[in-house]
Write a protein that holds these residues in place. Structure first.
Motif, PDB file in Angstrom:
ATOM      1  N   ALA A 175      -0.020   5.047  -7.755  1.00 40.50           N
ATOM      2  CA  ALA A 175      -1.471   4.951  -7.970  1.00 40.50           C
ATOM      3  C   ALA A 175      -2.073   6.334  -8.115  1.00 40.50           C
ATOM      4  CB  ALA A 175      -2.124   4.208  -6.815  1.00 40.50           C
ATOM      5  N   TYR A 176      -1.648   7.237  -7.211  1.00 43.74           N
ATOM      6  CA  TYR A 176      -2.161   8.619  -7.272  1.00 43.74           C
ATOM      7  C   TYR A 176      -1.844   9.229  -8.627  1.00 43.74           C
ATOM      8  CZ  TYR A 176      -2.474  13.643  -6.467  1.00 43.74           C
ATOM      9  OH  TYR A 176      -2.782  14.967  -6.576  1.00 43.74           O
ATOM     10  N   ALA A 177      -0.578   9.056  -9.071  1.00 45.37           N
ATOM     11  CA  ALA A 177      -0.135   9.656 -10.326  1.00 45.37           C
ATOM     12  C   ALA A 177      -0.916   9.066 -11.501  1.00 45.37           C
ATOM     13  CB  ALA A 177       1.366   9.426 -10.515  1.00 45.37           C
ATOM     14  N   ALA A 178      -1.082   7.735 -11.467  1.00 49.02           N
ATOM     15  CA  ALA A 178      -1.783   7.079 -12.576  1.00 49.02           C
ATOM     16  C   ALA A 178      -3.232   7.564 -12.667  1.00 49.02           C
ATOM     17  CB  ALA A 178      -1.739   5.563 -12.385  1.00 49.02           C
ATOM     18  N   ILE A 179      -3.878   7.654 -11.498  1.00 47.98           N
ATOM     19  CA  ILE A 179      -5.292   8.056 -11.512  1.00 47.98           C
ATOM     20  C   ILE A 179      -5.426   9.519 -11.908  1.00 47.98           C
ATOM     21  CG2 ILE A 179      -7.317   8.360 -10.035  1.00 47.98           C
ATOM     22  CD1 ILE A 179      -6.336   5.769  -8.594  1.00 47.98           C
ATOM     23  N   LEU A 180      -4.480  10.339 -11.452  1.00 51.91           N
ATOM     24  CA  LEU A 180      -4.502  11.752 -11.858  1.00 51.91           C
ATOM     25  C   LEU A 180      -4.328  11.856 -13.369  1.00 51.91           C
ATOM     26  CD1 LEU A 180      -4.676  14.664 -10.863  1.00 51.91           C
ATOM     27  CD2 LEU A 180      -2.183  14.702 -10.697  1.00 51.91           C
ATOM     28  N   GLU A 203     -13.753   8.721  -9.234  1.00 55.62           N
ATOM     29  CA  GLU A 203     -14.244   7.885  -8.143  1.00 55.62           C
ATOM     30  C   GLU A 203     -13.058   7.266  -7.382  1.00 55.62           C
ATOM     31  OE1 GLU A 203     -17.171   6.779  -5.864  1.00 55.62           O
ATOM     32  OE2 GLU A 203     -17.603   7.864  -7.722  1.00 55.62           O
ATOM     33  N   LEU A 204     -12.112   6.708  -8.141  1.00 55.34           N
ATOM     34  CA  LEU A 204     -10.954   6.077  -7.504  1.00 55.34           C
ATOM     35  C   LEU A 204     -10.057   7.105  -6.818  1.00 55.34           C
ATOM     36  CD1 LEU A 204     -10.068   3.453 -10.239  1.00 55.34           C
ATOM     37  CD2 LEU A 204     -11.094   3.046  -7.995  1.00 55.34           C
ATOM     38  N   MET A 205     -10.099   8.349  -7.300  1.00 54.98           N
ATOM     39  CA  MET A 205      -9.275   9.399  -6.713  1.00 54.98           C
ATOM     40  C   MET A 205      -9.627   9.631  -5.246  1.00 54.98           C
ATOM     41  SD  MET A 205      -6.808  11.396  -6.916  1.00 54.98           S
ATOM     42  CE  MET A 205      -6.149  11.780  -8.520  1.00 54.98           C
ATOM     43  N   LYS A 206     -10.879   9.316  -4.886  1.00 54.40           N
ATOM     44  CA  LYS A 206     -11.286   9.486  -3.492  1.00 54.40           C
ATOM     45  C   LYS A 206     -10.411   8.653  -2.562  1.00 54.40           C
ATOM     46  CE  LYS A 206     -16.082  10.247  -4.826  1.00 54.40           C
ATOM     47  NZ  LYS A 206     -17.339   9.545  -5.090  1.00 54.40           N
ATOM     48  N   ILE A 207      -9.988   7.478  -3.057  1.00 53.07           N
ATOM     49  CA  ILE A 207      -9.115   6.629  -2.262  1.00 53.07           C
ATOM     50  C   ILE A 207      -7.647   7.030  -2.454  1.00 53.07           C
ATOM     51  CG2 ILE A 207      -8.216   4.287  -2.015  1.00 53.07           C
ATOM     52  CD1 ILE A 207     -10.969   3.272  -2.602  1.00 53.07           C
ATOM     53  N   ALA A 208      -7.301   7.302  -3.717  1.00 51.85           N
ATOM     54  CA  ALA A 208      -5.912   7.605  -4.037  1.00 51.85           C
ATOM     55  C   ALA A 208      -5.410   8.820  -3.267  1.00 51.85           C
ATOM     56  CB  ALA A 208      -5.775   7.828  -5.545  1.00 51.85           C
ATOM     57  N   ILE A 209      -6.265   9.810  -3.079  1.00 45.33           N
ATOM     58  CA  ILE A 209      -5.834  11.022  -2.371  1.00 45.33           C
ATOM     59  C   ILE A 209      -5.509  10.699  -0.916  1.00 45.33           C
ATOM     60  CG2 ILE A 209      -8.195  11.802  -1.795  1.00 45.33           C
ATOM     61  CD1 ILE A 209      -5.369  14.122  -2.819  1.00 45.33           C
ATOM     62  N   VAL A 210      -6.358   9.819  -0.335  1.00 44.68           N
ATOM     63  CA  VAL A 210      -6.125   9.429   1.062  1.00 44.68           C
ATOM     64  C   VAL A 210      -4.810   8.655   1.181  1.00 44.68           C
ATOM     65  CG1 VAL A 210      -7.004   8.016   2.962  1.00 44.68           C
ATOM     66  CG2 VAL A 210      -8.573   9.415   1.606  1.00 44.68           C
ATOM     67  N   LEU A 211      -4.648   7.732   0.227  1.00 45.11           N
ATOM     68  CA  LEU A 211      -3.455   6.893   0.211  1.00 45.11           C
ATOM     69  C   LEU A 211      -2.184   7.746   0.076  1.00 45.11           C
ATOM     70  CD1 LEU A 211      -3.103   3.807   0.255  1.00 45.11           C
ATOM     71  CD2 LEU A 211      -3.096   3.861  -2.250  1.00 45.11           C
ATOM     72  N   TRP A 231       0.846  -1.216   0.000  1.00 45.84           N
ATOM     73  CA  TRP A 231       0.000   0.000   0.000  1.00 45.84           C
ATOM     74  C   TRP A 231       0.865   1.243   0.000  1.00 45.84           C
ATOM     75  CZ3 TRP A 231      -4.143  -1.457  -1.828  1.00 45.84           C
ATOM     76  CH2 TRP A 231      -4.917  -2.518  -1.348  1.00 45.84           C
ATOM     77  N   LEU A 232       1.908   1.153   0.879  1.00 48.08           N
ATOM     78  CA  LEU A 232       2.793   2.300   0.974  1.00 48.08           C
ATOM     79  C   LEU A 232       3.524   2.493  -0.356  1.00 48.08           C
ATOM     80  CD1 LEU A 232       3.725   4.341   3.158  1.00 48.08           C
ATOM     81  CD2 LEU A 232       5.720   2.872   3.531  1.00 48.08           C
ATOM     82  N   GLY A 233       3.925   1.381  -0.944  1.00 42.24           N
ATOM     83  CA  GLY A 233       4.710   1.459  -2.175  1.00 42.24           C
ATOM     84  C   GLY A 233       3.917   1.977  -3.364  1.00 42.24           C
ATOM     85  N   ILE A 234       2.647   1.596  -3.445  1.00 45.03           N
ATOM     86  CA  ILE A 234       1.876   2.015  -4.634  1.00 45.03           C
ATOM     87  C   ILE A 234       1.178   3.357  -4.416  1.00 45.03           C
ATOM     88  CG2 ILE A 234       1.461  -0.374  -5.358  1.00 45.03           C
ATOM     89  CD1 ILE A 234      -1.525   0.188  -4.442  1.00 45.03           C
ATOM     90  N   ALA A 235       1.313   3.944  -3.225  1.00 46.20           N
ATOM     91  CA  ALA A 235       0.551   5.165  -2.925  1.00 46.20           C
ATOM     92  C   ALA A 235       0.778   6.236  -3.979  1.00 46.20           C
ATOM     93  CB  ALA A 235       0.916   5.678  -1.541  1.00 46.20           C
ATOM     94  N   TYR A 236       2.017   6.628  -4.196  1.00 46.15           N
ATOM     95  CA  TYR A 236       2.277   7.698  -5.164  1.00 46.15           C
ATOM     96  C   TYR A 236       2.008   7.271  -6.605  1.00 46.15           C
ATOM     97  CZ  TYR A 236       4.129  10.863  -1.600  1.00 46.15           C
ATOM     98  OH  TYR A 236       4.258  11.679  -0.542  1.00 46.15           O
TER      99      TYR A 236
END
Lengths: 371, 654
Positions: free
Chosen positions: A80-85, A116-124, A73-78
């Motif tokens: 994932a955020y970047a991909a979804i953005l 929709e997924l950004m709601k989680i990605a931002i938290v992550l 989770w920690l590793g994919i946080a950024y």
């Protein structure tokens, strides 16, 4: 033999899952199937059956996600955020090309709603940011501008879509993490006051239809047949349900289609009409227990990342429930936020179930001291 | 991550705060929900019911209109209609196209439907066509399955068995006007099938005839589509309105009159019952009640015979010689004796001006009875001058002129009985001797409608103030007697008797072919236009050589039997030239019908035969003229010379 099997690695892991909460969530999902069955006039099609399948599949996904190690989770946080953005920007660009509002990114196989997924990605992403932010830095400039930028980018693009409800939820999710991350209170109070003062100005930035919705929210009876129709009919459905409701399959507001979006955004009103105040309180209590579990989980979790993630995801689910029910009961403008797990629709369910899976993953690793 | 106790504490505090926010928010949501579903439950339950249940009105069946014997003058005929709810249709044009394949719709219909669809409230229906017939109804029912908003209906259409004969009397029905809806504010008025009375008894007796609408409570969805029927309250049909009219008599009268422009009124002198109130030509109320074709309306409006005017109540005529009895009764009530005589030399001179009697050589010595019988102008000039104009006017009003009667009819025009005060008021001029003399013989400013003339005759015949009525009652009304000695009155009646039965009477054609029933009457002629000096020079002497619309009106009033008057009648034939020739025979045949239908039918057969012969002769003459014109046209293109101005009749026969 039996004990041996149970003490083996996988059964042990399965037994460690928060089964009471899984049953609770399953109960919510089952109730949703019942409500959608009734909303279709007593038919499994077109909604109830689909919902049941989606719910089962996404619950399976959540349970699979519960096995993901914290470091992943920690590793994919950024990333994932970047991909979804990036997907969000791509959606916006495609929308600009095709003309008109665009929320979906059609990947051929599935249609993805990145906002929709950004709601989680931002938290992550923010949880990760605060996880590595040295103590005492949360109030400094270097500790403030990166999370602000990380929030502002997706909020800005979602607003462009334009989707007021989702951008509000991303903003709220992000601010929640900043709040929990230790940002000094003055950073909330001062911009809050300024924002309040700037409200009329912000109102002018809204799209016409959004302005109309806000105006109608403030006075729904002014236009009972036009745009105020949604709120008025929803209040009628809830109010006419009374304490115990009109009974299963007896909701006239939903069956006769007076209630708009009876299976999606206004599904709570559909439910309340037939199940009454009792059904509403029951459903809200279920979520109360669920969210309480999430918040308590954040206290028990030892890592900063896990704590922030648990509280942040709980709050995200809380925002779904809060905004949707406020809208349905005439306390907020119509913004298009579904009631989690009950509203018909895949994207929101997927988001909530991913969050649930992550919560279970944290739960499993709550004693972990280092990632 | 050891040693971060402080930040851990901060997190716990803040997470606890957020948890608290969740609890407070949850409590607030439950509170709000309770407010909606407990405190305001009644209000929202009502709102939900209002949404769910729609009240569909059923137009009430209209009451019948029947004659004195119960024979129907206006009834309801089961029919089929089609309505459309525009909000459910989607593509209106496509729908009209589909319906148009079954029920013919012309451009005017389509324009009307489009207009109605634009203005109709969301759930309202629009009438597409009335009275479409069973075949079309069945065909439309087949379309129902895949056409939203289409509603083939079973309805009722107003039916008038005798058509035009009762058109003016009974009137017709039609959809209410927007103005009427604004006034009434009744949703019933918006129903496509609802009709209100537009004329005649239908209009005047609207309240009795309408009835109360029924209602279907139906469950409707948000799009206005009926999901299920809940319950139905049947309509309360309107009450039957019975009239004193004799359907047989009036239908006979209409046939007898044919295409002439006539009004005929028959009153029962004992009861005041109006037995016949005929105005011809007339419109067909069956056609009018459906939809009035604008072309037909225009034709009727332009018709010189005024088929849109109810002449019996709204046609005003100079009464002419039929008024002479009024002058006579005025004299009697002023103390003039029936035996007082006047010498008629054929002319009457006042202040250098001379008035002529219609007989240039004069009538010699004339008393009241012979004055009426011979219609001697000079006698009435002299008598009227003796008693004064006011006495004549008073008697005219007493006998029913310038009066409106209590009848279930929307319009009565009361006409005018002039007197010195009226003239002063109207023209600012003093009453002159000429005015008195004109009034004495029913000319001048005097105008009356045919019903008033019939009432006048009934009052003269009975010596009582007969009050006409159209709605029957069991009790025999008691009419107040005139303040004139019966013996004197008898002289006037004998004068009228002489008109019909005396030697050389002017209306011998009015004698009945019925044994034992004698008629007394009086002819009259109302000049429509003076024959000008220029016309006289050109050789125009009589009415027959004038265009129809300039000919005199022919009047005849009568009562029968002479010994015990029972029926009074007035007949006016517009531009009929002569009261005795045009009007009296019609009165005779109507009275004959009352006493002996067989003879009346025989008389009608003879009239129809004559009429048919005349028609054939006209048609033959026209055919000859056309053939001649054609032949002339063929002969026309000869090389030299101008075309002949008109074809010489009979010169070329094919």
């Amino acid at each position: 033999m039996m004990m041996g099997l149970l003490n083996a690695r996988w059964p042990q892991r399965i037994l460690q899952l928060p089964w009471r909460i899984i049953f609770l969530v399953s109960a919510i999902g089952a109730f949703a199937v019942v409500v959608l069955y009734s909303a279709a006039g007593g038919s499994m099609t077109p909604w109830a059956l689909n919902h049941a399948i989606r719910f089962s599949l996404s619950l399976g996904l959540a349970m699979a996600l519960s096995q993901v190690p914290m470091r992943v989770w920690l590793g994919i946080a950024y990333p994932a955020y970047a991909a979804i953005l990036a997907a969000l920007i791509a959606t916006e660009l495609l929308g600009a090309v095709s003309g008109g509002s665009q929320r979906w990114l059609d990947l051929g196989v599935i249609r993805l709603q990145p906002s929709e997924l950004m709601k989680i990605a931002i938290v992550l992403a923010l949880a990760r940011f605060y996880h590595f932010l040295p103590r005492g830095y949360s109030g400094t400039l270097a500790g403030i501008w990166p999370p602000l930028l990380m929030i502002a980018l997706p909020v800005g693009f979602v607003l462009l879509q334009p989707d007021l409800g989702t951008s509000l939820m991303i903003l709220a999710g992000g601010l929640t993490i900043m709040f929990l991350g230790g940002l000094p209170l003055r950073w909330f109070l001062i911009p809050g006051a300024i924002g309040l003062a700037a409200l009329p100005f912000l109102y002018n930035l809204l799209e016409d239809y959004q302005k109309r919705r806000v105006a109608i929210f403030l006075d729904p009876e002014a236009d009972p047949l036009g745009a105020g129709y949604h709120i008025t009919q929803s209040k009628i459905a809830i109010g006419s349900g009374g304490i115990s409701g009109k009974g299963f399959l007896q909701g006239s507001q939903s069956h006769l289609q007076y209630l708009p979006e009876q299976q999606t955004d206004f599904v709570f009103a559909t439910m309340a009409e037939e199940w009454g105040l009792a059904g509403g309180v029951g459903l809200l209590l279920c979520y109360g227990i669920f969210l309480n579990w999430g918040i308590r989980l954040s206290f028990q979790t030892q890592t900063v990342f896990g704590r922030l993630l648990a509280a942040g995801l709980s709050m995200t689910i809380f925002f779904y429930v809060l905004i949707n029910t406020m809208m349905v009961m005439g306390l907020a403008p119509v913004v298009g936020i579904p009631f989690p797990l009950v509203s018909y629709g895949g994207s929101a369910m997927l988001t909530v179930m991913i969050a649930f899976g992550m919560l279970m993953s944290i739960y499993r690793q709550r004693e972990l001291r280092h990632i | 991550m050891a040693g971060d106790g402080e930040s851990r504490l901060l997190f716990d505090r803040r997470a606890f705060f957020l948890g608290g926010v969740q609890v407070v928010a949850g409590a607030a949501l439950i509170g709000r929900m309770a407010q909606l579903s407990i405190a305001e439950a009644d209000r929202y339950t009502t709102a939900a019911e209002d949404n769910r249940v729609a009240l569909h009105l059923i137009p009430p069946r209209r009451g019948w209109i029947v004659d004195a014997t119960g024979a129907a003058l206006a009834t309801n005929r089961p029919a089929y209609a089609v309505e459309l709810t525009p909000s459910l249709v989607g593509d209106l044009e496509a729908a009209l196209e589909r319906i148009g394949a079954i029920v013919p719709l012309d451009d005017a219909d389509r324009a009307r439907i489009r207009e109605a669809a634009r203005e109709a409230p969301p759930s309202a229906s629009v009438a597409i066509a009335d009275d479409i017939g069973w075949d079309a109804y069945a065909a439309l029912n087949l379309e129902l399955a895949d056409m939203d908003g289409l509603q083939p209906l079973k309805t009722y259409v107003r039916h008038y068995p005798d058509g035009p004969a009762f058109g003016h009397l009974v009137g017709y029905v039609g959809p209410p006007t927007a103005e009427q809806y604004r006034k009434a504010r009744d949703p019933l008025y918006l129903l496509p099938g609802f009709r209100v009375g537009k004329d005649g008894v239908e209009r005047a007796q609207e309240d009795s005839l309408r009835g109360k609408p029924g209602a279907r409570r139906v469950e409707v969805n948000a799009r206005g589509r009926i999901v299920q029927e809940l319950d139905t309250r049947p309509d309360v049909p309107g009450g039957t309105v019975q009239l004193t009219i004799d359907r047989g008599l009036q239908a006979y009268a209409a046939a007898r009159v044919g295409t002439e422009s006539v009004s005929a009124v028959v009153i029962d002198c004992l009861t005041g019952d109006i037995k016949c109130l005929l105005s011809m030509p007339a419109f067909d109320p069956n056609v009018f009640s459906n939809r009035i074709p604008s072309k037909l309306w225009k034709e009727l409006q332009d018709d010189e015979a005024k088929p849109l005017l109810n002449k019996t109540l709204q046609g005003l005529y100079v009464p002419g010689s039929t008024f002479k009895m009024v002058t006579a009764l005025a004299a009697l009530s002023e103390g003039v004796l029936p035996t007082d005589t006047v010498f008629c030399s054929g002319r009457y001179t006042v202040g250098g001006n001379t008035w002529h009697c219609h007989r240039r050589s004069g009538h010699g010595t004339v008393a009241m009875r012979s004055g009426i019988a011979k219609s001697c102008n000079v006698f009435f000039y002299a008598t009227a001058r003796r008693i004064g104009a006011q006495a004549v006017a008073d008697m005219a009003r007493k006998l029913g002129l310038e009066a409106k009667f209590d009848l279930p009819m929307p319009i009565q025009r009361k006409g005018l009985v002039p007197d010195p005060a009226w003239k002063k008021d109207r023209y600012g001029q003093a009453w002159s001797v000429a005015d008195t003399l004109n009034m004495a013989i029913g000319q001048g400013y005097l105008i009356a409608n045919p019903l008033q003339l019939a009432v006048m005759t009934a009052r003269i015949a009975t010596g009582r103030l007969v009050e006409p009525r159209m709605k029957p009652s069991e009790t025999l009304p008691l009419f107040e007697p005139l303040a004139i000695p019966p013996a004197y009155l008898e002289e006037v009646r004998q004068g009228m008797n002489d008109v019909v039965n005396g030697p050389g009477g002017t209306a011998r054609g009015a004698r009945l072919p019925v044994e034992g029933i004698t008629v007394a009457g009086k002819t009259g002629t109302a000049q429509v236009r003076r024959i000008t000096a220029a016309e006289r020079r050109r050789g125009v002497r009589s009415n027959a050589s004038l265009p129809w619309k300039f000919r005199d009106h022919a009047l005849f009033v009568a009562f029968a039997p002479v010994e015990a008057p029972r029926y009074a009648i007035s007949v006016i034939v517009e531009h009929g030239s002569s009261g005795s020739q045009a009007a009296a025979p019609i009165a005779r045949d109507l009275l004959t019908w009352i006493y002996d239908r067989e003879k009346a039918e025989a008389a009608l057969a003879r009239v129809l035969e004559t009429r048919e012969q005349a028609r054939r002769a006209r048609a033959a003459a026209q055919a000859r003229a056309e053939a001649a014109a054609q032949a002339a046209a063929q002969a026309g293109p000869t090389p030299a010379g101008p075309p002949p101005p008109e074809a010489a009749p009979g010169s070329v026969q094919p």
